[in-house]
Design a protein around this motif. Structure first.
Motif, PDB file in Angstrom:
ATOM      1  N   LEU A  55      43.263  36.415  48.021  1.00  0.00           N
ATOM      2  CA  LEU A  55      43.428  36.938  46.945  1.00  0.00           C
ATOM      3  C   LEU A  55      43.592  35.887  45.590  1.00  0.00           C
ATOM      4  O   LEU A  55      44.179  34.688  45.873  1.00  0.00           O
ATOM      5  CB  LEU A  55      44.849  37.796  46.962  1.00  0.00           C
ATOM      6  N   VAL A  56      42.978  36.371  44.556  1.00  0.00           N
ATOM      7  CA  VAL A  56      43.111  35.327  43.482  1.00  0.00           C
ATOM      8  C   VAL A  56      44.011  35.816  42.459  1.00  0.00           C
ATOM      9  O   VAL A  56      44.027  36.926  41.633  1.00  0.00           O
ATOM     10  CB  VAL A  56      41.836  35.124  42.922  1.00  0.00           C
ATOM     11  N   ALA A  57      44.917  35.205  42.095  1.00  0.00           N
ATOM     12  CA  ALA A  57      46.069  35.654  41.090  1.00  0.00           C
ATOM     13  C   ALA A  57      46.611  36.856  41.342  1.00  0.00           C
ATOM     14  O   ALA A  57      46.744  37.887  40.562  1.00  0.00           O
ATOM     15  CB  ALA A  57      45.441  35.381  39.717  1.00  0.00           C
ATOM     16  N   GLY A  58      46.984  37.095  42.548  1.00  0.00           N
ATOM     17  CA  GLY A  58      47.442  38.436  43.043  1.00  0.00           C
ATOM     18  C   GLY A  58      48.622  39.054  42.584  1.00  0.00           C
ATOM     19  O   GLY A  58      49.179  40.102  42.238  1.00  0.00           O
ATOM     20  N   VAL A  59      49.772  38.231  42.574  1.00  0.00           N
ATOM     21  CA  VAL A  59      50.894  38.508  42.075  1.00  0.00           C
ATOM     22  C   VAL A  59      50.961  38.999  40.653  1.00  0.00           C
ATOM     23  O   VAL A  59      51.614  40.055  40.335  1.00  0.00           O
ATOM     24  CB  VAL A  59      51.994  37.187  42.131  1.00  0.00           C
ATOM     25  N   ALA A  60      50.237  38.331  39.795  1.00  0.00           N
ATOM     26  CA  ALA A  60      50.288  38.912  38.554  1.00  0.00           C
ATOM     27  C   ALA A  60      49.844  40.192  38.126  1.00  0.00           C
ATOM     28  O   ALA A  60      50.040  41.010  37.298  1.00  0.00           O
ATOM     29  CB  ALA A  60      49.513  37.914  37.715  1.00  0.00           C
ATOM     30  N   ALA A  61      48.607  40.427  39.213  1.00  0.00           N
ATOM     31  CA  ALA A  61      48.208  41.911  39.022  1.00  0.00           C
ATOM     32  C   ALA A  61      49.085  43.158  39.189  1.00  0.00           C
ATOM     33  O   ALA A  61      48.826  44.106  38.833  1.00  0.00           O
ATOM     34  CB  ALA A  61      46.980  41.994  40.157  1.00  0.00           C
ATOM     35  N   PHE A  62      50.363  42.639  39.847  1.00  0.00           N
ATOM     36  CA  PHE A  62      51.345  43.890  39.990  1.00  0.00           C
ATOM     37  C   PHE A  62      52.335  44.002  38.965  1.00  0.00           C
ATOM     38  O   PHE A  62      53.357  44.500  39.033  1.00  0.00           O
ATOM     39  CB  PHE A  62      51.813  43.702  41.536  1.00  0.00           C
ATOM     40  N   GLN A  63      52.085  43.256  37.963  1.00  0.00           N
ATOM     41  CA  GLN A  63      52.892  43.237  36.834  1.00  0.00           C
ATOM     42  C   GLN A  63      52.403  44.190  35.705  1.00  0.00           C
ATOM     43  O   GLN A  63      51.136  44.236  35.601  1.00  0.00           O
ATOM     44  CB  GLN A  63      53.176  41.771  36.043  1.00  0.00           C
ATOM     45  N   SER A  64      53.262  45.098  34.993  1.00  0.00           N
ATOM     46  CA  SER A  64      52.822  45.915  34.014  1.00  0.00           C
ATOM     47  C   SER A  64      52.166  45.113  32.741  1.00  0.00           C
ATOM     48  O   SER A  64      52.850  44.174  32.450  1.00  0.00           O
ATOM     49  CB  SER A  64      53.644  47.088  33.687  1.00  0.00           C
ATOM     50  N   ARG A  65      51.241  45.511  32.150  1.00  0.00           N
ATOM     51  CA  ARG A  65      50.505  44.989  31.126  1.00  0.00           C
ATOM     52  C   ARG A  65      50.498  43.489  31.165  1.00  0.00           C
ATOM     53  O   ARG A  65      50.623  42.665  30.316  1.00  0.00           O
ATOM     54  CB  ARG A  65      51.262  45.184  29.789  1.00  0.00           C
ATOM     55  N   ALA A  66      49.770  43.161  32.403  1.00  0.00           N
ATOM     56  CA  ALA A  66      49.964  41.708  32.710  1.00  0.00           C
ATOM     57  C   ALA A  66      48.417  41.071  32.178  1.00  0.00           C
ATOM     58  O   ALA A  66      47.529  41.603  31.993  1.00  0.00           O
ATOM     59  CB  ALA A  66      50.030  41.338  34.214  1.00  0.00           C
ATOM     60  N   VAL A  67      48.656  39.627  31.979  1.00  0.00           N
ATOM     61  CA  VAL A  67      47.574  38.817  31.676  1.00  0.00           C
ATOM     62  C   VAL A  67      47.412  37.814  32.763  1.00  0.00           C
ATOM     63  O   VAL A  67      48.468  37.600  33.437  1.00  0.00           O
ATOM     64  CB  VAL A  67      47.510  38.010  30.388  1.00  0.00           C
ATOM     65  N   TYR A  68      46.152  37.191  32.734  1.00  0.00           N
ATOM     66  CA  TYR A  68      45.925  36.122  33.884  1.00  0.00           C
ATOM     67  C   TYR A  68      46.665  34.958  33.248  1.00  0.00           C
ATOM     68  O   TYR A  68      46.630  34.551  32.282  1.00  0.00           O
ATOM     69  CB  TYR A  68      44.554  35.667  34.036  1.00  0.00           C
ATOM     70  N   PRO A  69      47.561  34.402  34.363  1.00  0.00           N
ATOM     71  CA  PRO A  69      48.370  33.013  34.138  1.00  0.00           C
ATOM     72  C   PRO A  69      47.720  31.683  33.908  1.00  0.00           C
ATOM     73  O   PRO A  69      48.278  30.925  33.537  1.00  0.00           O
ATOM     74  CB  PRO A  69      49.444  33.298  35.038  1.00  0.00           C
ATOM     75  N   ALA A  70      46.383  31.977  34.664  1.00  0.00           N
ATOM     76  CA  ALA A  70      45.598  30.700  34.651  1.00  0.00           C
ATOM     77  C   ALA A  70      44.239  30.833  34.728  1.00  0.00           C
ATOM     78  O   ALA A  70      43.677  32.050  34.566  1.00  0.00           O
ATOM     79  CB  ALA A  70      45.953  30.019  35.884  1.00  0.00           C
ATOM     80  N   HIS A  71      43.389  29.882  34.812  1.00  0.00           N
ATOM     81  CA  HIS A  71      41.981  29.993  34.642  1.00  0.00           C
ATOM     82  C   HIS A  71      41.384  30.104  36.154  1.00  0.00           C
ATOM     83  O   HIS A  71      42.120  29.591  37.261  1.00  0.00           O
ATOM     84  CB  HIS A  71      41.334  28.979  33.886  1.00  0.00           C
ATOM     85  N   ALA A  72      40.429  30.632  36.361  1.00  0.00           N
ATOM     86  CA  ALA A  72      39.833  30.689  37.763  1.00  0.00           C
ATOM     87  C   ALA A  72      38.214  30.373  37.797  1.00  0.00           C
ATOM     88  O   ALA A  72      37.609  30.960  37.026  1.00  0.00           O
ATOM     89  CB  ALA A  72      40.063  32.046  38.482  1.00  0.00           C
ATOM     90  N   GLN A  73      37.636  29.635  38.465  1.00  0.00           N
ATOM     91  CA  GLN A  73      36.563  28.896  38.378  1.00  0.00           C
ATOM     92  C   GLN A  73      35.867  28.775  39.639  1.00  0.00           C
ATOM     93  O   GLN A  73      36.600  28.532  40.919  1.00  0.00           O
ATOM     94  CB  GLN A  73      36.477  27.585  37.669  1.00  0.00           C
ATOM     95  N   ALA A  74      34.621  29.274  40.078  1.00  0.00           N
ATOM     96  CA  ALA A  74      34.116  29.055  41.383  1.00  0.00           C
ATOM     97  C   ALA A  74      33.682  27.532  41.503  1.00  0.00           C
ATOM     98  O   ALA A  74      33.302  26.719  40.720  1.00  0.00           O
ATOM     99  CB  ALA A  74      32.625  29.812  41.320  1.00  0.00           C
ATOM    100  N   LEU A  75      33.909  27.302  42.818  1.00  0.00           N
ATOM    101  CA  LEU A  75      33.716  25.694  43.436  1.00  0.00           C
ATOM    102  C   LEU A  75      32.211  25.540  43.995  1.00  0.00           C
ATOM    103  O   LEU A  75      31.995  24.300  44.290  1.00  0.00           O
ATOM    104  CB  LEU A  75      34.825  25.351  44.325  1.00  0.00           C
ATOM    105  N   GLN A  76      31.637  26.557  44.279  1.00  0.00           N
ATOM    106  CA  GLN A  76      30.431  26.427  44.880  1.00  0.00           C
ATOM    107  C   GLN A  76      29.462  27.814  44.625  1.00  0.00           C
ATOM    108  O   GLN A  76      29.729  28.547  44.039  1.00  0.00           O
ATOM    109  CB  GLN A  76      30.471  26.335  46.456  1.00  0.00           C
ATOM    110  N   THR A  77      28.054  27.480  45.029  1.00  0.00           N
ATOM    111  CA  THR A  77      27.022  28.448  44.654  1.00  0.00           C
ATOM    112  C   THR A  77      26.504  28.832  46.007  1.00  0.00           C
ATOM    113  O   THR A  77      26.088  27.929  46.720  1.00  0.00           O
ATOM    114  CB  THR A  77      25.902  27.883  43.835  1.00  0.00           C
ATOM    115  N   PRO A  78      26.689  30.303  46.097  1.00  0.00           N
ATOM    116  CA  PRO A  78      27.105  31.166  45.461  1.00  0.00           C
ATOM    117  C   PRO A  78      28.524  31.323  46.003  1.00  0.00           C
ATOM    118  O   PRO A  78      28.941  31.087  47.146  1.00  0.00           O
ATOM    119  CB  PRO A  78      26.384  32.365  45.803  1.00  0.00           C
TER     120      PRO A  78
END
Length: 235
Positions: free
Chosen positions: A83-106
């Protein structure tokens, strides 16, 4: 077909460990897959959370920027089924707490509408139990990581990282700077230690991809870290 793939992925994802497959069917039906190229962002810090993301293949780096935006701090790297940033997703009216970026293609992601996930989890006891257990394990992992940064040697931390991320398949390494931030050291020492592991035949390095060759020896190196953590936890 997409729904079947989503169900297979969710049933193997740690967040839904021991959940019944029948309870995952409604979520799988809502999921959709998308691909990212190396360096492409999945989301940016401060954006409203609209989707819950699970890595299907590839890897994703989650990081924050220091004040002024001149330095990046890698918080963790997530691979398949994670999971990516899963904890924050279960907060109401939440925003992503950090940036998420792919490390490889694809890098392929499964996206689930977060409101639907919350509703299913909150109203399905087996899903709720699985998610609570997952968050408890994640908290323990974070405490263990903090403990390792304070009390262990770099070789132990790097061995544990490689076992966690590259034991089953080749793994796209973060840059030495990103890996150093994860392991609490500096890039030059990471580079030397990776080279040492390579010369000892513990790993194979091809550009920025690593594959574990001697998992038993890496486990022995990482074992001193785990034993030290266990001893401190038992005090």
């Amino acid at each position: 077909m997409s729904s079947d793939r989503a169900l297979s992925l969710l049933s193997r994802a740690p967040i839904f460990q021991n959940a019944r497959e029948d309870d995952l069917l409604p979520l799988a039906a809502l999921g959709h897959f998308s691909s990212l190229s190396r360096g492409q962002h999945l989301f940016q810090a401060g954006q409203p959370i609209e989707s819950l993301y699970v890595v299907a293949s590839g890897s994703v780096r989650v990081y924050r920027l220091a004040r002024g935006g001149r330095r990046e701090l890698t918080l963790h790297v997530e691979g398949p089924r994670q999971l990516v940033a899963g904890v924050a997703a279960f907060q109401s009216r939440a925003v992503y707490p950090a940036h998420a970026q792919a490390l490889q293609t694809p890098t392929e992601m499964l996206a689930l509408p977060v409101d639907a996930v919350r509703e299913e989890v909150f109203n399905t006891p087996t899903l709720a139990q699985a998610v609570i257990g997952y968050f408890a394990r994640r908290q323990a992992e974070l405490l263990g990581r903090l403990d390792s940064l304070v009390f262990s040697e770099l070789g132990e931390r790097l061995a544990a990282y490689l076992l966690d991320h590259a034991a089953d398949a080749p793994h796209a390494l973060p840059t030495n700077s990103e890996l150093a931030a994860l392991l609490g050291t500096v890039p030059e020492i990471v580079s030397r230690k990776l080279g040492e592991f390579y010369r000892l035949g513990l790993i194979v390095l091809e550009r920025r991809t690593v594959r574990v060759c001697d998992a038993a020896e890496l486990a022995r190196l990482a074992g001193s870290l785990e034993e030290g953590t266990t001893r401190k936890a038992g005090r």
